[in-house]
Design a protein around this motif. Structure first.
Motif, PDB file in Angstrom:
ATOM      1  N   SER A  29      15.789  -8.503  10.053  1.00 33.39           N
ATOM      2  CA  SER A  29      17.161  -9.452  10.007  1.00 33.39           C
ATOM      3  C   SER A  29      16.938  -8.573   8.716  1.00 33.39           C
ATOM      4  N   ASN A  30      17.338  -9.938   8.162  1.00 35.04           N
ATOM      5  CA  ASN A  30      17.790  -9.840   6.065  1.00 35.04           C
ATOM      6  C   ASN A  30      17.618 -11.096   5.895  1.00 35.04           C
ATOM      7  N   ALA A  31      16.964 -10.771   4.551  1.00 30.44           N
ATOM      8  CA  ALA A  31      17.817 -12.196   3.475  1.00 30.44           C
ATOM      9  C   ALA A  31      17.901 -11.409   2.215  1.00 30.44           C
ATOM     10  N   MET A  32      18.657 -12.187   1.449  1.00 28.53           N
ATOM     11  CA  MET A  32      19.050 -11.701  -0.327  1.00 28.53           C
ATOM     12  C   MET A  32      18.724 -12.285  -1.490  1.00 28.53           C
ATOM     13  N   LEU A  33      17.702 -11.377  -2.067  1.00 23.56           N
ATOM     14  CA  LEU A  33      16.759 -12.404  -2.783  1.00 23.56           C
ATOM     15  C   LEU A  33      16.359 -12.002  -3.818  1.00 23.56           C
ATOM     16  N   ARG A  34      17.026 -12.645  -5.478  1.00 23.64           N
ATOM     17  CA  ARG A  34      18.125 -12.769  -6.495  1.00 23.64           C
ATOM     18  C   ARG A  34      18.664 -11.246  -6.478  1.00 23.64           C
ATOM     19  N   GLY A  35      19.967 -10.925  -5.463  1.00 21.67           N
ATOM     20  CA  GLY A  35      20.083 -10.132  -5.563  1.00 21.67           C
ATOM     21  C   GLY A  35      19.900  -8.459  -4.666  1.00 21.67           C
ATOM     22  N   LYS A  36      18.945  -9.263  -4.088  1.00 18.56           N
ATOM     23  CA  LYS A  36      17.820  -7.479  -3.592  1.00 18.56           C
ATOM     24  C   LYS A  36      18.352  -7.731  -1.892  1.00 18.56           C
ATOM     25  N   PHE A  37      18.768  -6.803  -1.509  1.00 16.40           N
ATOM     26  CA  PHE A  37      19.092  -6.882   0.421  1.00 16.40           C
ATOM     27  C   PHE A  37      17.436  -7.195   0.765  1.00 16.40           C
ATOM     28  N   ALA A  38      17.124  -7.991   1.435  1.00 14.81           N
ATOM     29  CA  ALA A  38      15.546  -7.542   1.878  1.00 14.81           C
ATOM     30  C   ALA A  38      15.796  -7.285   3.253  1.00 14.81           C
ATOM     31  N   LEU A  39      14.523  -6.761   3.567  1.00 12.43           N
ATOM     32  CA  LEU A  39      14.242  -6.352   5.471  1.00 12.43           C
ATOM     33  C   LEU A  39      12.836  -7.444   5.288  1.00 12.43           C
ATOM     34  N   ARG A  40      13.692  -8.212   6.707  1.00  8.82           N
ATOM     35  CA  ARG A  40      12.839  -9.454   6.651  1.00  8.82           C
ATOM     36  C   ARG A  40      12.301  -9.332   8.032  1.00  8.82           C
ATOM     37  N   ALA A  41      10.865 -10.214   8.059  1.00  9.62           N
ATOM     38  CA  ALA A  41       9.873  -9.652   9.137  1.00  9.62           C
ATOM     39  C   ALA A  41       9.578 -11.353   9.304  1.00  9.62           C
ATOM     40  N   CYS A  42      10.078 -12.415  10.614  1.00  9.20           N
ATOM     41  CA  CYS A  42       9.849 -13.336  10.833  1.00  9.20           C
ATOM     42  C   CYS A  42       8.949 -13.253  12.018  1.00  9.20           C
ATOM     43  N   ILE A  43       7.688 -13.435  11.878  1.00 10.19           N
ATOM     44  CA  ILE A  43       6.436 -13.013  12.668  1.00 10.19           C
ATOM     45  C   ILE A  43       6.110 -14.986  13.100  1.00 10.19           C
ATOM     46  N   ILE A  44       6.711 -15.561  14.166  1.00 12.48           N
ATOM     47  CA  ILE A  44       6.231 -16.347  14.461  1.00 12.48           C
ATOM     48  C   ILE A  44       5.916 -16.335  16.896  1.00 12.48           C
ATOM     49  N   ASN A  45       5.468 -14.825  16.560  1.00 12.02           N
ATOM     50  CA  ASN A  45       5.230 -14.650  17.975  1.00 12.02           C
ATOM     51  C   ASN A  45       3.884 -14.388  18.201  1.00 12.02           C
ATOM     52  N   PHE A  46       2.991 -14.701  19.232  1.00  9.27           N
ATOM     53  CA  PHE A  46       1.913 -14.289  19.342  1.00  9.27           C
ATOM     54  C   PHE A  46       1.158 -13.496  20.566  1.00  9.27           C
ATOM     55  N   ARG A  47       2.013 -12.656  20.568  1.00 12.39           N
ATOM     56  CA  ARG A  47       2.291 -11.160  20.827  1.00 12.39           C
ATOM     57  C   ARG A  47       1.913  -9.828  20.183  1.00 12.39           C
ATOM     58  N   THR A  48       2.418 -10.497  19.131  1.00 14.26           N
ATOM     59  CA  THR A  48       1.823  -9.419  17.533  1.00 14.26           C
ATOM     60  C   THR A  48       0.679  -9.020  17.215  1.00 14.26           C
ATOM     61  N   THR A  49       0.693  -7.898  17.276  1.00  9.32           N
ATOM     62  CA  THR A  49      -0.850  -7.017  16.761  1.00  9.32           C
ATOM     63  C   THR A  49      -0.800  -6.124  15.499  1.00  9.32           C
ATOM     64  N   ALA A  55       0.770  -1.418   0.068  1.00 10.30           N
ATOM     65  CA  ALA A  55       0.080  -0.072  -0.254  1.00 10.30           C
ATOM     66  C   ALA A  55       0.988   1.364   0.152  1.00 10.30           C
ATOM     67  N   TYR A  56       2.180   1.414   0.590  1.00  9.84           N
ATOM     68  CA  TYR A  56       3.025   2.162   0.481  1.00  9.84           C
ATOM     69  C   TYR A  56       4.310   2.751  -0.724  1.00  9.84           C
ATOM     70  N   PRO A  57       4.140   3.295  -1.138  1.00 10.57           N
ATOM     71  CA  PRO A  57       4.872   3.721  -2.169  1.00 10.57           C
ATOM     72  C   PRO A  57       6.611   3.485  -2.127  1.00 10.57           C
ATOM     73  N   GLU A  58       6.496   3.998  -1.662  1.00  3.72           N
ATOM     74  CA  GLU A  58       8.464   3.992  -1.137  1.00  3.72           C
ATOM     75  C   GLU A  58       8.706   2.517  -0.647  1.00  3.72           C
ATOM     76  N   PHE A  59       8.051   1.632  -0.073  1.00  7.12           N
ATOM     77  CA  PHE A  59       8.342   0.081   0.165  1.00  7.12           C
ATOM     78  C   PHE A  59       7.828  -1.114  -1.107  1.00  7.12           C
ATOM     79  N   GLU A  60       8.541  -2.502  -1.325  1.00  5.52           N
ATOM     80  CA  GLU A  60       8.695  -3.024  -2.682  1.00  5.52           C
ATOM     81  C   GLU A  60       8.377  -4.821  -2.075  1.00  5.52           C
ATOM     82  N   LEU A  61       7.548  -5.279  -2.173  1.00  4.82           N
ATOM     83  CA  LEU A  61       7.790  -6.995  -1.584  1.00  4.82           C
ATOM     84  C   LEU A  61       8.823  -7.266  -2.251  1.00  4.82           C
ATOM     85  N   LEU A  62       9.160  -8.123  -2.018  1.00  9.49           N
ATOM     86  CA  LEU A  62      10.516  -9.102  -2.460  1.00  9.49           C
ATOM     87  C   LEU A  62       9.961 -10.580  -2.892  1.00  9.49           C
ATOM     88  N   ALA A  63       9.011 -10.737  -2.287  1.00 12.12           N
ATOM     89  CA  ALA A  63       9.109 -12.191  -1.915  1.00 12.12           C
ATOM     90  C   ALA A  63       7.236 -13.027  -1.551  1.00 12.12           C
TER      91      ALA A  63
END
Length: 510
Positions: A466-486, A402-410
């Motif tokens: 954290s981060n991941a490298m996907l097809r040469g692109k540095f990704a900001l990576r959010a792994c959500i495995i937390n029952f407290r996250t809203t 929804a935000y123009p300054e972000f790009e979903l990488l996967a």
């Protein structure tokens, strides 16, 4: 209690025993610490506002030669809590690290109190039975095998190493146990995707197979195994007089949470007489969620599956699990000799030994925290928490798009969302780029920017990506495995990313 009073109390007891009153005080203080932490973790900075130098000044002290006052020890424990990165914080999304729960934490305390070494039934009868029961539960809950065998270990890396050792010994020609790996007449090859966890090539190295024996197969646009490329690689190796022996698929890759086409890979493994291992260390518990079961079709056909209760079952570290279908094949590499491990019991249940299924001899009572967590909450409630984590990841992806300054990488397949920040100026230049070289240069600039953003967000204490490298692109990576996250936490996290980016852009412009 003063140091002198403490010393006298210890002296009155036998050796290191503690008097009843002091033991109760010690227990109360540390239960209070745990209780307070569970209630306050969401209010703490995700990452400690400190430095390595400051922590060294605080804790790098000479070893204590005399006992210290309990109140001083407790005070220092509170300082340790202040100096920890909080995996249980609702805005911690780094790596694949889940929060603990009170049932799991207190079960771990009881396990450490009893302190059995769970090597075999005779060493710890009840603990051995609990672990065997927990292994069977896990196999049943993820739809693998209601009578699964296996064992608990330190985590996915050890589970994968053990699985590959068993797979190699099941498929190798000759007596490798006696003659060594060089006795195999053909070089043995295994097949993984380019998104495989680092523990797999590392295991090939440790086992003496060499990383050149690991065939890395490309993935599709969803970062899933390309099955036709897999077929072609197996055929090519056979044509070159090599011996394919194993395929490793991922039930949730560490980088983006991608799910390989397990059923298709299972069919390829069966037709080629290859061992089929699934690395489900992160993602396999999602198979407990009813609507996710079709995504895991083919898991039931694997020869072995790894999964980590200390990831998506919310139990304390360390607790991994290796599930196995064929008990005889599992025991083949672990034939033990030595009078001290000779089993004298004759009853089937009482002659059981975990050293027949894994590398470790001394083993802690890991199963109790899984047993306690499942019994306290029930599998349905845990599955609901997993489903909610997946919903949070999908929500984050929606907000990113929804935000123009972000790009979903996967694409979000389980509970990992990978994206990057793109300034308006660079987005326009990327769209107008005329050749691959120009696009590569712009992506390199974006990689450096997003790496700086990640570091600033991590150290800021509001959220942790954290981060991941996907097809040469540095990704900001959010792994959500937390029952407290809203959803509010997701929104705040994206705000933190934008704020960090603007700070960096302002600094660079200045």
């Amino acid at each position: 209690m003063s140091n002198a009073e403490h010393s006298r109390a210890v002296a009155r007891a036998s050796s290191l025993d503690i008097a009843d009153k002091e033991r109760r005080l010690l227990a109360n203080k540390f239960v209070e610490l745990a209780h307070d932490y569970f209630g306050s973790v969401a209010d703490l900075p995700v990452f400690p506002q400190t430095t390595g130098e400051a922590l060294a000044r605080q804790f790098d002290i000479p070893p204590p030669l005399e006992s210290e006052a309990l109140e001083n020890i407790v005070a220092d424990c509170r300082k340790i809590i202040e100096g920890i990165r909080h995996n249980g914080h609702p805005r911690f999304y780094g790596y694949v690290a889940s929060p603990s729960t009170p049932p799991g934490a207190f079960a771990d305390l009881l396990a450490s109190t009893i302190n059995p070494s769970v090597t075999s039934w005779r060493s710890s009868p009840a603990a051995t039975q609990i672990e065997r029961t927990v292994v069977r539960w896990l196999g049943s809950l993820i739809g693998y095998d209601e009578q699964a065998v296996g064992l608990l270990n330190s985590g996915g890396s050890m589970a994968n190493l053990t699985a590959l050792l068993i797979a190699h010994r099941a498929k190798v020609d000759g007596d490798v146990s006696q003659e060594g790996i060089g006795s195999s007449q053909q070089r043995m090859t295994m097949y993984v995707s380019d998104q495989v966890h680092m523990s797999i090539p590392k295991a090939a190295d440790v086992l003496g197979l060499g990383q050149k024996s690991v065939r890395v197969i490309p993935t599709d646009d969803r970062f899933c195994f390309d099955v036709q490329a897999l077929r072609d690689a197996i055929d090519a190796d056979r044509g070159n007089n090599l011996k394919p022996f194993c395929i490793v698929a991922s039930a949730g890759t560490a980088a983006s949470g991608a799910l390989d086409p397990l059923a298709e890979i299972a069919d390829i493994a069966r037709k080629n007489n290859l061992w089929f291992h699934i690395d489900g260390a992160y993602g396999a518990p999602a198979a407990m969620v009813t609507q996710c079961k079709p995504m895991f079709r083919g898991l039931e056909a694997a020869d072995s599956v790894s999964l980590d209760p200390h990831k998506w079952l919310y139990t304390p570290v360390d607790c991994g699990c290796l599930l196995l279908r064929d008990a005889a094949a599992a025991r083949k590499p672990f034939v033990a000799e030595g009078e001290y491990v000779k089993v004298h019991e004759t009853a089937e249940l009482e002659s059981f030994a975990f050293w027949d299924y894994g590398i470790e001899l001394s083993r802690r009572f890991r199963a109790l925290k899984v047993w306690m967590t499942l019994r306290y909450y029930g599998a349905r409630r845990i599955a609901e928490a997993i489903a909610e984590d997946m919903a949070m990841a999908k929500y984050m992806a929606e907000r990113v798009e929804a935000y123009p300054e972000f790009e979903l990488l996967a694409p979000v397949q389980l509970s990992i969302c990978c994206f990057r920040y793109i300034p308006t100026s660079l987005r326009a230049r990327l769209a107008a780029a005329h050749n691959d070289g120009e696009r590569a240069d712009l992506n390199s600039q974006l990689n450096r920017l997003n790496e700086r953003i990640m570091h600033k967000v991590q150290r800021g204490g509001r959220a942790y990506l954290s981060n991941a490298m996907l097809r040469g692109k540095f990704a900001l990576r959010a792994c959500i495995i937390n029952f407290r996250t809203t959803r509010a936490d997701i929104d705040l996290t994206l705000d933190a990313v934008r704020d960090a980016a603007r700070e960096i852009e302002t600094q660079d412009d200045g």
